[in-house]
Enzyme design. Structure first.
Site, PDB file in Angstrom:
ATOM      1  N   ASP A   1       0.848  -1.194   0.000  1.00 28.59           N
ATOM      2  CA  ASP A   1       0.000   0.000   0.000  1.00 28.59           C
ATOM      3  C   ASP A   1       0.884   1.244   0.000  1.00 28.59           C
ATOM      4  OD1 ASP A   1      -2.393   1.369  -0.055  1.00 28.59           O
ATOM      5  OD2 ASP A   1      -2.624   1.398   2.119  1.00 28.59           O
TER       6      ASP A   1
ATOM      7  N   TYR B   1       1.153   5.711  -0.628  1.00 26.52           N
ATOM      8  CA  TYR B   1       0.645   6.905   0.049  1.00 26.52           C
ATOM      9  C   TYR B   1       0.817   8.027  -0.967  1.00 26.52           C
ATOM     10  CZ  TYR B   1       0.201   9.631   4.515  1.00 26.52           C
ATOM     11  OH  TYR B   1      -0.195  10.427   5.573  1.00 26.52           O
TER      12      TYR B   1
ATOM     13  N   HIS C   1      -4.034  13.764   0.409  1.00 22.99           N
ATOM     14  CA  HIS C   1      -4.306  12.914   1.570  1.00 22.99           C
ATOM     15  C   HIS C   1      -3.189  13.066   2.601  1.00 22.99           C
ATOM     16  CE1 HIS C   1      -5.401   9.471   4.024  1.00 22.99           C
ATOM     17  NE2 HIS C   1      -4.235   8.910   3.781  1.00 22.99           N
TER      18      HIS C   1
ATOM     19  N   ARG D   1       0.402  17.022  12.776  1.00 19.11           N
ATOM     20  CA  ARG D   1       1.543  17.947  12.840  1.00 19.11           C
ATOM     21  C   ARG D   1       1.181  19.228  12.101  1.00 19.11           C
ATOM     22  NH1 ARG D   1       3.276  13.190  10.923  1.00 19.11           N
ATOM     23  NH2 ARG D   1       3.100  14.087   8.845  1.00 19.11           N
TER      24      ARG D   1
ATOM     25  N   GLU E   1     -10.863   3.590   3.238  1.00 23.34           N
ATOM     26  CA  GLU E   1      -9.929   4.386   2.433  1.00 23.34           C
ATOM     27  C   GLU E   1     -10.202   4.089   0.964  1.00 23.34           C
ATOM     28  OE1 GLU E   1      -5.867   3.717   3.764  1.00 23.34           O
ATOM     29  OE2 GLU E   1      -6.084   5.275   5.301  1.00 23.34           O
TER      30      GLU E   1
ATOM     31  N   GLU F   1      -9.243   3.739  -2.583  1.00 21.33           N
ATOM     32  CA  GLU F   1      -7.956   3.510  -3.260  1.00 21.33           C
ATOM     33  C   GLU F   1      -8.176   2.803  -4.591  1.00 21.33           C
ATOM     34  OE1 GLU F   1      -4.670   2.123  -1.003  1.00 21.33           O
ATOM     35  OE2 GLU F   1      -5.443   2.890   0.908  1.00 21.33           O
TER      36      GLU F   1
ATOM     37  N   ASP G   1      -9.232   0.158   1.690  1.00 22.75           N
ATOM     38  CA  ASP G   1      -8.270  -0.215   2.731  1.00 22.75           C
ATOM     39  C   ASP G   1      -8.855   0.164   4.095  1.00 22.75           C
ATOM     40  OD1 ASP G   1      -5.908  -0.988   3.969  1.00 22.75           O
ATOM     41  OD2 ASP G   1      -4.960   0.962   3.665  1.00 22.75           O
TER      42      ASP G   1
ATOM     43  N   ARG H   1      -8.722   3.643  13.107  1.00 20.69           N
ATOM     44  CA  ARG H   1      -7.831   4.781  13.373  1.00 20.69           C
ATOM     45  C   ARG H   1      -7.307   4.810  14.798  1.00 20.69           C
ATOM     46  NH1 ARG H   1      -6.431   5.748   8.325  1.00 20.69           N
ATOM     47  NH2 ARG H   1      -8.178   6.410   7.004  1.00 20.69           N
TER      48      ARG H   1
ATOM     49  N   GLN I   1      -4.647   2.198  14.987  1.00 25.42           N
ATOM     50  CA  GLN I   1      -3.529   2.652  14.158  1.00 25.42           C
ATOM     51  C   GLN I   1      -2.689   3.724  14.864  1.00 25.42           C
ATOM     52  OE1 GLN I   1      -4.894   4.264  10.409  1.00 25.42           O
ATOM     53  NE2 GLN I   1      -2.846   4.773   9.692  1.00 25.42           N
TER      54      GLN I   1
ATOM     55  N   TYR J   1       1.347   2.722  15.425  1.00 24.23           N
ATOM     56  CA  TYR J   1       2.072   2.894  14.151  1.00 24.23           C
ATOM     57  C   TYR J   1       3.513   3.367  14.288  1.00 24.23           C
ATOM     58  CZ  TYR J   1       1.944   8.028  13.753  1.00 24.23           C
ATOM     59  OH  TYR J   1       2.148   9.361  13.920  1.00 24.23           O
TER      60      TYR J   1
ATOM     61  N   LYS K   1      -4.822  -2.040  10.131  1.00 26.20           N
ATOM     62  CA  LYS K   1      -5.068  -2.148   8.691  1.00 26.20           C
ATOM     63  C   LYS K   1      -5.310  -3.591   8.243  1.00 26.20           C
ATOM     64  CE  LYS K   1      -3.875   2.114   7.336  1.00 26.20           C
ATOM     65  NZ  LYS K   1      -4.665   2.960   6.433  1.00 26.20           N
TER      66      LYS K   1
ATOM     67  N   THR L   1      -9.137  -5.903   3.749  1.00 30.84           N
ATOM     68  CA  THR L   1      -9.048  -4.943   2.646  1.00 30.84           C
ATOM     69  C   THR L   1      -9.965  -5.465   1.545  1.00 30.84           C
ATOM     70  OG1 THR L   1      -6.721  -4.541   3.184  1.00 30.84           O
ATOM     71  CG2 THR L   1      -7.490  -3.775   1.034  1.00 30.84           C
TER      72      THR L   1
ATOM     73  N   THR M   1      -4.858   6.203  -0.109  1.00 36.94           N
ATOM     74  CA  THR M   1      -6.103   6.964  -0.153  1.00 36.94           C
ATOM     75  C   THR M   1      -6.016   8.069  -1.206  1.00 36.94           C
ATOM     76  OG1 THR M   1      -6.332   6.587   2.200  1.00 36.94           O
ATOM     77  CG2 THR M   1      -7.746   8.281   1.236  1.00 36.94           C
TER      78      THR M   1
ATOM     79  N   GLU N   1     -10.232  12.316   7.205  1.00 38.96           N
ATOM     80  CA  GLU N   1     -10.080  13.663   6.646  1.00 38.96           C
ATOM     81  C   GLU N   1     -11.401  14.432   6.689  1.00 38.96           C
ATOM     82  OE1 GLU N   1      -7.846  13.852   2.769  1.00 38.96           O
ATOM     83  OE2 GLU N   1      -7.694  11.708   3.157  1.00 38.96           O
TER      84      GLU N   1
HETATM   85 MN    MN Z   1      -4.279   2.762   2.652  1.00 34.22          MN
END
Ligand code: MN
Length: 426
Positions: free
Chosen positions: A124, A126, A131, A140, A195, A197, A229, A233, A236, A240, A249, A253, A356, A370
């Site tokens: 997977d 990114y 996203h 952040r 997600e 994808e 996916d 959260r 995760q 992570y 995750k 899927t 995503t 999001e």
């Molecule tokens: Mn994903």
């Protein structure tokens, strides 16, 4: 065939997506080709002698239950088979083959599908900068994008064993640490998300130690599918660091049953570069004029939600977002060149997922994380319900299609999945 030209079906003669389905005649999985609202049984096509112009390897691949053997035949064979199918199906109204082909066509509605491909590995990426920026901003605010983002396609190795088609997705348990608490607790996720994808299936791989050059990477892609996916959260965000996504995750899927051949998408290729001036040029192993001129695909992507209450009151699924694959920062050829740049071998059937797909505008975000800003701004549904994350019995439907003036609409079909209550839930 009239339904092949029906824009609603999205499976015109120019598309001819592949699937694997349960044949009611012998109870086995067969390969099928979608045409309009029907499906052509590929193994039966061989039995009635209409594949004899193909080489023996391709003929036997058409009788297999899944696409891996056909993938191993290589791009020239994929193209030859496709041209033959176009010829046979184009002629069906008037040709001498009509009487042979018509009995092999099955209405697609209500068929049971299997995974079209035996998938050995699932990676997977990114690749959507929108996203990455939206999610990064939640965690952040000062530095949404990490310094490596514009230099390499970020990815991680997922689980191929939990790829599924349709059906129920069990709400997973996991370690969750609530804000302000010191210790985590083990329980069902309260932040289940989807997600949006796109999956690229590797058709032919590479030998261990032999990277795939960027200029040849596109030839290694057999076709595209939709992919959801599913993500927990809360699990995760606790697990992570420092090694990346894991149990938040890997519980499931979803992939769509149809694989649209890359040739069917050639009319919808667009320049890939959304790099603003001032961004670093890709390093040479990730840079290729052809890949940049036509490495993007103008593919509209939609997410729909249907809740239990909506279904009880016969309300249609509500659209949560609309985006486009052309907004990716990194193309599939760049992902493949990067993935193999250390000599890692890809094999036929491997799934390379985009990550995503989100766009630059509100309404084009490809996940609830999001849209609801990690649950802080729940969405209002037309019937008064709200959602911060997914509830039990929620069904998520992904849609994808290409449209261009003068060309028939080419659909990727649908990718569906419904949330089942966690084990032990009353
Ligand atoms: Mn994903």
């Amino acid at each position: 065939m009239a339904s092949a030209n029906d824009p609603a079906s999205g499976f015109p003669l120019q598309s001819l997506p592949y699937c694997s389905f349960l044949s009611s005649q012998d109870g086995n999985a067969h390969l099928g080709v979608g045409i309009g609202s029907f499906l052509l049984d590929l193994s039966k096509l061989g039995q009635v002698g209409l594949l004899h112009s193909l080489n023996a390897e391709t003929q036997s691949a058409c009788a297999a239950p899944q696409l891996n053997s056909l993938m191993r035949c290589g791009p020239a064979a994929w193209s030859t088979l496709r041209q033959l199918l176009i010829k046979l199906l184009k002629e069906d109204a008037s040709s001498k083959h009509q009487s042979k082909i018509e009995p092999l066509l099955i209405p697609t509605k209500d068929l049971q599908f299997f995974k079209p491909i035996v998938v050995g590995n699932y990676t997977d990426f990114y690749a959507s900068i929108h996203h990455a920026t939206n999610v990064g901003r939640l965690f952040r605010p000062d530095q949404p994008l990490l310094p490596n983002y514009k230099w390499l396609p970020i990815g991680y190795h997922g689980r191929a064993s939990s790829l599924v088609i349709g059906g129920g997705i069990r709400r997973p348990h996991g370690q969750i640490r609530l804000t302000g608490q010191e210790s985590p607790a083990f329980g069902p996720t309260k932040q289940l998300d989807y997600e949006l994808e796109v999956a690229a299936y590797i058709g032919t791989g590479n030998s261990l130690g032999e990277p795939i050059p960027i200029a040849k990477a596109a030839q290694h892609i057999f076709g595209l599918s939709l992919l959801n996916d599913w993500s927990a959260r809360d699990i995760q965000s606790w697990e992570y660091q420092p090694l990346g996504p894991f149990l938040g995750k890997s519980f499931a899927t979803s992939i769509s049953p149809w694989v649209v051949p890359t040739e069917a998408l050639s009319a919808f290729r667009v320049p890939s570069s959304i790099r603003p001036s001032g961004d670093p040029e890709p390093l040479s192993y990730l840079s290729n004029a052809a890949s940049e001129d036509a490495g993007g695909i103008d593919l509209t992507l939609e997410v729909f939600l249907s809740t239990a209450r909506m279904r009880e009151t016969s309300l249609a699924p509500v659209r949560l977002s609309e985006g486009n694959l052309c907004n990716l920062y990194w193309t599939f050829p760049q992902m493949i060149a990067h993935h193999t740049s250390n000599g890692c071998n890809l094999i036929e059937g491997d799934v390379i997922a985009s990550g995503t797909v989100s766009g630059p505008h509100p309404g084009s975000e490809g996940c609830l994380l999001e849209i609801t800003r990690r649950g802080a701004s729940p969405i209002q549904l037309p019937n008064g319900e709200t959602r911060a994350f997914l509830e039990d019995a929620d069904e998520i439907i992904l849609n994808g299609f290409c449209e261009r003036e003068g060309f028939p609409r080419v659909s990727l079909g649908e990718c569906r999945g419904t949330v089942l209550p966690a084990h032990g839930a009353s």
